[in-house]
Design a protein around this motif. Structure first.
Motif, PDB file in Angstrom:
ATOM      1  N   UNK A 279     -10.323  -0.879   1.907  1.00  0.00           N
ATOM      2  CA  UNK A 279     -11.159  -0.722   3.089  1.00  0.00           C
ATOM      3  C   UNK A 279     -11.109   0.742   3.521  1.00  0.00           C
ATOM      4  N   UNK A 280     -12.053   1.191   4.353  1.00  0.00           N
ATOM      5  CA  UNK A 280     -12.003   2.589   4.831  1.00  0.00           C
ATOM      6  C   UNK A 280     -10.659   2.950   5.462  1.00  0.00           C
ATOM      7  N   UNK A 281     -10.087   2.018   6.200  1.00  0.00           N
ATOM      8  CA  UNK A 281      -8.802   2.291   6.846  1.00  0.00           C
ATOM      9  C   UNK A 281      -7.682   2.384   5.823  1.00  0.00           C
ATOM     10  N   UNK A 282      -7.698   1.494   4.834  1.00  0.00           N
ATOM     11  CA  UNK A 282      -6.688   1.529   3.774  1.00  0.00           C
ATOM     12  C   UNK A 282      -6.796   2.813   2.962  1.00  0.00           C
ATOM     13  N   UNK A 283      -8.041   3.224   2.660  1.00  0.00           N
ATOM     14  CA  UNK A 283      -8.239   4.467   1.921  1.00  0.00           C
ATOM     15  C   UNK A 283      -7.726   5.655   2.728  1.00  0.00           C
ATOM     16  N   UNK A 284      -8.028   5.682   4.021  1.00  0.00           N
ATOM     17  CA  UNK A 284      -7.600   6.794   4.887  1.00  0.00           C
ATOM     18  C   UNK A 284      -6.078   6.912   4.905  1.00  0.00           C
TER      19      UNK A 284
ATOM     20  N   UNK B 150      -4.759   7.971   1.357  1.00  0.00           N
ATOM     21  CA  UNK B 150      -5.016   9.390   1.099  1.00  0.00           C
ATOM     22  C   UNK B 150      -4.059  10.276   1.895  1.00  0.00           C
ATOM     23  N   UNK B 151      -3.838   9.915   3.158  1.00  0.00           N
ATOM     24  CA  UNK B 151      -2.925  10.704   3.989  1.00  0.00           C
ATOM     25  C   UNK B 151      -1.520  10.724   3.388  1.00  0.00           C
ATOM     26  N   UNK B 152      -1.035   9.556   2.971  1.00  0.00           N
ATOM     27  CA  UNK B 152       0.317   9.468   2.407  1.00  0.00           C
ATOM     28  C   UNK B 152       0.444  10.290   1.126  1.00  0.00           C
ATOM     29  N   UNK B 153      -0.531  10.162   0.232  1.00  0.00           N
ATOM     30  CA  UNK B 153      -0.472  10.869  -1.046  1.00  0.00           C
ATOM     31  C   UNK B 153      -0.526  12.378  -0.819  1.00  0.00           C
ATOM     32  N   UNK B 154      -1.425  12.829   0.048  1.00  0.00           N
ATOM     33  CA  UNK B 154      -1.540  14.269   0.328  1.00  0.00           C
ATOM     34  C   UNK B 154      -0.227  14.814   0.889  1.00  0.00           C
ATOM     35  N   UNK B 155       0.346  14.120   1.859  1.00  0.00           N
ATOM     36  CA  UNK B 155       1.588  14.595   2.477  1.00  0.00           C
ATOM     37  C   UNK B 155       2.726  14.646   1.464  1.00  0.00           C
ATOM     38  N   UNK B 156       2.823  13.634   0.624  1.00  0.00           N
ATOM     39  CA  UNK B 156       3.924  13.617  -0.352  1.00  0.00           C
ATOM     40  C   UNK B 156       3.761  14.709  -1.406  1.00  0.00           C
ATOM     41  N   UNK B 157       2.539  14.914  -1.890  1.00  0.00           N
ATOM     42  CA  UNK B 157       2.323  15.936  -2.922  1.00  0.00           C
ATOM     43  C   UNK B 157       2.506  17.334  -2.343  1.00  0.00           C
ATOM     44  N   UNK B 158       1.974  17.578  -1.157  1.00  0.00           N
ATOM     45  CA  UNK B 158       2.126  18.910  -0.551  1.00  0.00           C
ATOM     46  C   UNK B 158       3.593  19.212  -0.244  1.00  0.00           C
ATOM     47  N   UNK B 159       4.376  18.167  -0.018  1.00  0.00           N
ATOM     48  CA  UNK B 159       5.806  18.366   0.262  1.00  0.00           C
ATOM     49  C   UNK B 159       6.565  18.823  -0.972  1.00  0.00           C
ATOM     50  N   UNK B 160       5.941  18.793  -2.147  1.00  0.00           N
ATOM     51  CA  UNK B 160       6.623  19.281  -3.354  1.00  0.00           C
ATOM     52  C   UNK B 160       6.550  20.798  -3.470  1.00  0.00           C
ATOM     53  N   UNK B 161       5.849  21.458  -2.553  1.00  0.00           N
ATOM     54  CA  UNK B 161       5.843  22.928  -2.507  1.00  0.00           C
ATOM     55  C   UNK B 161       7.171  23.375  -1.907  1.00  0.00           C
TER      56      UNK B 161
ATOM     57  N   UNK C 133       0.828  -1.213   0.000  1.00  0.00           N
ATOM     58  CA  UNK C 133       0.000   0.000   0.000  1.00  0.00           C
ATOM     59  C   UNK C 133       0.859   1.259   0.000  1.00  0.00           C
ATOM     60  N   UNK C 134       1.957   1.235   0.737  1.00  0.00           N
ATOM     61  CA  UNK C 134       2.844   2.402   0.782  1.00  0.00           C
ATOM     62  C   UNK C 134       3.556   2.602  -0.553  1.00  0.00           C
ATOM     63  N   UNK C 135       3.972   1.508  -1.164  1.00  0.00           N
ATOM     64  CA  UNK C 135       4.617   1.611  -2.471  1.00  0.00           C
ATOM     65  C   UNK C 135       3.641   2.155  -3.508  1.00  0.00           C
ATOM     66  N   UNK C 136       2.414   1.664  -3.481  1.00  0.00           N
ATOM     67  CA  UNK C 136       1.391   2.144  -4.403  1.00  0.00           C
ATOM     68  C   UNK C 136       1.114   3.628  -4.176  1.00  0.00           C
ATOM     69  N   UNK C 137       1.039   4.041  -2.917  1.00  0.00           N
ATOM     70  CA  UNK C 137       0.804   5.449  -2.599  1.00  0.00           C
ATOM     71  C   UNK C 137       1.936   6.325  -3.129  1.00  0.00           C
TER      72      UNK C 137
END
Length: 364
Positions: free
Chosen positions: A339-344, A347-358, A274-278
């Motif tokens: 699952x809801x937990x997997x999605x949560x 989503x958290x990982x993707x948001x943090x990584x993308x926002x870190x490109x600022x 899941x982390x690799x996919x994110x």
């Protein structure tokens, strides 16, 4: 009472394997032989609620179980026997995953079969006219040879010539793309060459190659169709503003560079699927629908995007938000089986990584 003439034909196909191969119906009592078709169907409906320890969708046992459960559902609907909605949805989803696994296996088999058929062609078995046509098509060696009208090739089998040509073309393309992806874990990977070879579709090719390399679609139950549609929309979004830099080539380059770093640093060994996919998805979406202007430009011009995100990481917020909005559409929903937990967590990982490109967040 339900008589045999009112029983759907699907039941008779079902009944042949009830005593022999039903994997989950071991609790049929000894008096089962005296049960009516209606009783047996009604009993089988109760087994639809059993969702624990089901065979993996890509296993042989799953094919048999899926077939039995589908027949049970059809027979129950025909006989107006109630099937709980949650059981119906769960089983149909399981059966859909089985069909998807079969489709993937068959596609892979056909591709391997084509490659095998090509390798089995003996030079002497190919007619001279076919050999000449292939030579003229795929090399320049015969382009300067002048033929007399009487020497013009006459195909004994046009279909044979076309099939041979298609096989050679497919083989050469497969060989070429494999060669280009051979350096995908190195700094020397040439994303521009891949983009040219794939006719401007390098992002979907690189993305799909990395996903398949680690079998992520199968492991995370990601629809191949949804993944392909999603990557196609990513390329469309990167081309939306005709951005000369933040385009699909840049996205593919960042994706490959990210992979190169985590692969050669050993970080790959510390990531779960899941982390690799994110991480892959974050790299893919990190500049989605980039306007070609900076955050400061949006803030100073008071653009709609700046107003939506209150002047904070304006573009980065838009990239990740637009990507997740796209995933809400069924055709592009690559997270439908999470699952809801997997999605949560995803989503958290993707948001943090993308926002870190600022970059402003890394400098005072």
């Amino acid at each position: 009472m339900l008589s045999s003439e009112h029983v759907p034909s699907i039941f008779f196909n079902k009944s042949r394997s009830i005593d022999e191969t039903n994997l989950y119906d071991g609790d049929i009592d000894e008096g089962g032989a005296n049960k009516t078709p209606y009783d047996i169907i009604e009993h089988d409906v109760t087994t639809l609620a059993k969702a624990n320890n089901l065979p993996p969708p890509d296993s042989f046992d799953a094919l048999q179980l899926g077939s039995e459960r589908l027949r049970t559902i059809i027979a129950a609907l025909h006989c107006n026997i109630l099937v709980r909605k949650e059981d119906l949805v769960r089983n149909l989803d399981y059966i859909a995953n089985i069909l998807e696994a079969v489709h993937q296996d068959e596609t892979r088999r056909l591709m391997e079969e084509d490659d095998g058929a090509l390798s089995e062609i003996e030079p002497d078995s190919v007619p001279n006219e076919v050999r000449d046509w292939l030579a003229m098509t795929f090399t320049r060696s015969m382009s300067t040879i002048k033929r007399r009208p009487s020497d013009k090739p006459k195909f004994k089998s046009v279909a044979q010539a076309i099939r041979a040509g298609i096989m050679v073309d497919r083989y050469l393309r497969r060989l070429s793309i494999d060669i280009k992806f051979k350096t995908i874990n190195e700094w020397t990977f040439d994303v521009f060459s891949v983009n040219e070879f794939t006719s401007g579709q390098c992002l979907r090719y690189v993305g799909f190659e990395l996903m398949q390399r680690y079998n992520l679609p199968n492991k995370l139950h990601i629809s191949i169709t949804a993944l392909n549609n999603f990557l196609e929309q990513m390329e469309s979004g990167y081309s939306k503003y005709r951005n000369p830099y933040h385009n699909l080539i840049h996205a593919a380059d960042v994706l490959q560079t990210t992979y190169q770093i985590i692969y050669n640093s050993g970080l790959m060994n510390w990531l779960n699927d899941h982390e690799l996919f994110a991480m892959f998805i974050a790299a893919i979406v990190h500049d989605f629908e980039h306007t070609g202007t900076s955050n400061n430009f949006h803030i100073q011009s008071r653009s709609d995007v700046a107003l939506i995100y209150n002047d904070r990481a304006v573009l980065e917020n838009h990239h990740v938000s637009a990507a997740f909005r796209l995933m809400r559409i069924d055709d592009y929903n690559i997270l439908s089986e999470f699952t809801p937990e997997e999605f949560k967590n995803f989503r958290h990982l993707v948001i943090e990584m993308v926002l870190a490109t600022d970059m402003s967040s890394h400098f005072a």
